[in-house]
Design an enzyme around this catalytic site. Sequence first.
Site, PDB file in Angstrom:
ATOM      1  N   ASP A  67      -0.751  57.418  36.350  1.00  0.00           N
ATOM      2  CA  ASP A  67      -1.154  58.825  36.289  1.00  0.00           C
ATOM      3  C   ASP A  67       0.042  59.712  36.647  1.00  0.00           C
ATOM      4  OD1 ASP A  67      -1.033  58.308  38.976  1.00  0.00           O
ATOM      5  OD2 ASP A  67      -2.985  59.181  39.464  1.00  0.00           O
ATOM      6  N   SER A  68       1.151  59.080  37.030  1.00  0.00           N
ATOM      7  CA  SER A  68       2.412  59.812  37.205  1.00  0.00           C
ATOM      8  C   SER A  68       2.885  60.402  35.874  1.00  0.00           C
ATOM      9  CB  SER A  68       3.493  58.902  37.799  1.00  0.00           C
ATOM     10  OG  SER A  68       3.598  57.706  37.049  1.00  0.00           O
ATOM     11  N   ASP A 106      -3.766  53.431  34.570  1.00  0.00           N
ATOM     12  CA  ASP A 106      -4.148  54.061  35.838  1.00  0.00           C
ATOM     13  C   ASP A 106      -5.369  54.956  35.610  1.00  0.00           C
ATOM     14  OD1 ASP A 106      -3.442  54.167  38.471  1.00  0.00           O
ATOM     15  OD2 ASP A 106      -1.734  55.517  38.195  1.00  0.00           O
ATOM     16  N   LYS A 136      -5.927  50.273  37.098  1.00  0.00           N
ATOM     17  CA  LYS A 136      -5.570  50.459  38.516  1.00  0.00           C
ATOM     18  C   LYS A 136      -6.324  51.672  39.029  1.00  0.00           C
ATOM     19  CE  LYS A 136      -1.424  52.278  40.004  1.00  0.00           C
ATOM     20  NZ  LYS A 136      -1.891  53.412  40.811  1.00  0.00           N
ATOM     21  N   GLU A 138      -6.810  54.143  42.801  1.00  0.00           N
ATOM     22  CA  GLU A 138      -6.372  54.428  44.168  1.00  0.00           C
ATOM     23  C   GLU A 138      -7.571  54.404  45.105  1.00  0.00           C
ATOM     24  OE1 GLU A 138      -4.145  58.087  44.403  1.00  0.00           O
ATOM     25  OE2 GLU A 138      -2.758  57.462  42.823  1.00  0.00           O
ATOM     26  N   GLU A 204       1.759  51.807  48.731  1.00  0.00           N
ATOM     27  CA  GLU A 204       2.703  52.916  48.551  1.00  0.00           C
ATOM     28  C   GLU A 204       2.996  53.590  49.888  1.00  0.00           C
ATOM     29  OE1 GLU A 204       2.037  55.576  45.276  1.00  0.00           O
ATOM     30  OE2 GLU A 204       3.548  56.992  45.991  1.00  0.00           O
TER      31      GLU A 204
HETATM   32  O1  KIV Z   1       1.192  56.517  38.757  1.00  0.00           O
HETATM   33  C1  KIV Z   1       2.107  55.781  39.128  1.00  0.00           C
HETATM   34  O2  KIV Z   1       3.229  55.803  38.596  1.00  0.00           O
HETATM   35  C2  KIV Z   1       1.840  54.866  40.227  1.00  0.00           C
HETATM   36  C3  KIV Z   1       2.971  54.048  40.756  1.00  0.00           C
HETATM   37  C4  KIV Z   1       3.941  54.862  41.459  1.00  0.00           C
HETATM   38  C5  KIV Z   1       2.497  52.900  41.571  1.00  0.00           C
HETATM   39  O3  KIV Z   1       0.742  54.802  40.689  1.00  0.00           O
END
Ligand code: KIV
EC number: 2.1.2.11
Length: 287
Positions: A67-68, A106, A136, A138, A204
């Site tokens: 999600d980055s 994500d 993934k 959080e 993290e």
């Molecule tokens: O969204 C992302 O890039 C991440 C990583 C930094 C683990 O969650």
Amino acid sequence: MTTAEVSAPYGNGASGKSPAAPAKRVRIHHLREMKERGEAWPMLTAYDMYTAELFDEAGIPVLLVGDSASNNVYGNETSLPVTVDELIPLVRAVSRSVKHSLVIADLPFGSYQVSVEQAVATAVRFMKEGQAHAVKLEGGAYFAPHIRAIVAAGIPVMAHIGFTPQSEHQLGGYRVQGRNGAFDAVVADAHAVQEAGAFAVVLEMVTSEVAKQITHDLKIPTVGIGAGPDTDAQVLVWQDMMGLRRGKGPRFVKRYANIADVMLGAAKTFADEVRGHQFPGPEHTFH
Ligand code: KIV
């Protein structure tokens, strides 16, 4: 469980890209086996075809469409605004472009927090429309029921604990987790996500002491980002580690290249050559 893999039961697809070469694809059990053998492994983010192809060729076993992308593709200040509809096309591009890497999608903020049912529905969309291999999310112990339900639906889940950027407002900004008496809470989250069926967990911005303890305790691999040297794997955002993002990044990032300077130089040279009538030359011209 046997780890021997036979050829795909329903054919390999027509494209020659994913899901071709299934016997060489990285699977979640390979990551667990690497932990058991004490082999550290790398993970990178990827958000498009060319980076996915390159990182796959470089032998990066796991690619994360994080999600980055909110910050690194869509230009938002945080990861919070990005939506499922914005991420799915990026996940599909990455999944189509790899031969070996395991592609993880994500789940963005707001797409799984509302209920267990919402979490399963979002994960299904990423698998079906994005052609991801895993998802993934959080969150720690509180999200154990969500993880359990997604796994029960046949979708592998990577958990993400410690500093979780989607909760930055609740956590009071970018802060290292596991300090000031919070050691046991982070360790408890790690146990909870393993117990719920996660195949790996991102740690993290936690202290290296917490990361070492969790990595020792858990059977599933730990993936560190700002978590010190003792995790089973390490992940970085590609624009950070290749120097596309300019300026001072987080302290835990090592810069392996300076892509921004290469691109800036090429763009300036192109501009100069167009202005000076040097491009296109005879070799680029049709008659
Ligand atoms: O969204 C992302 O890039 C991440 C990583 C930094 C683990 O969650």
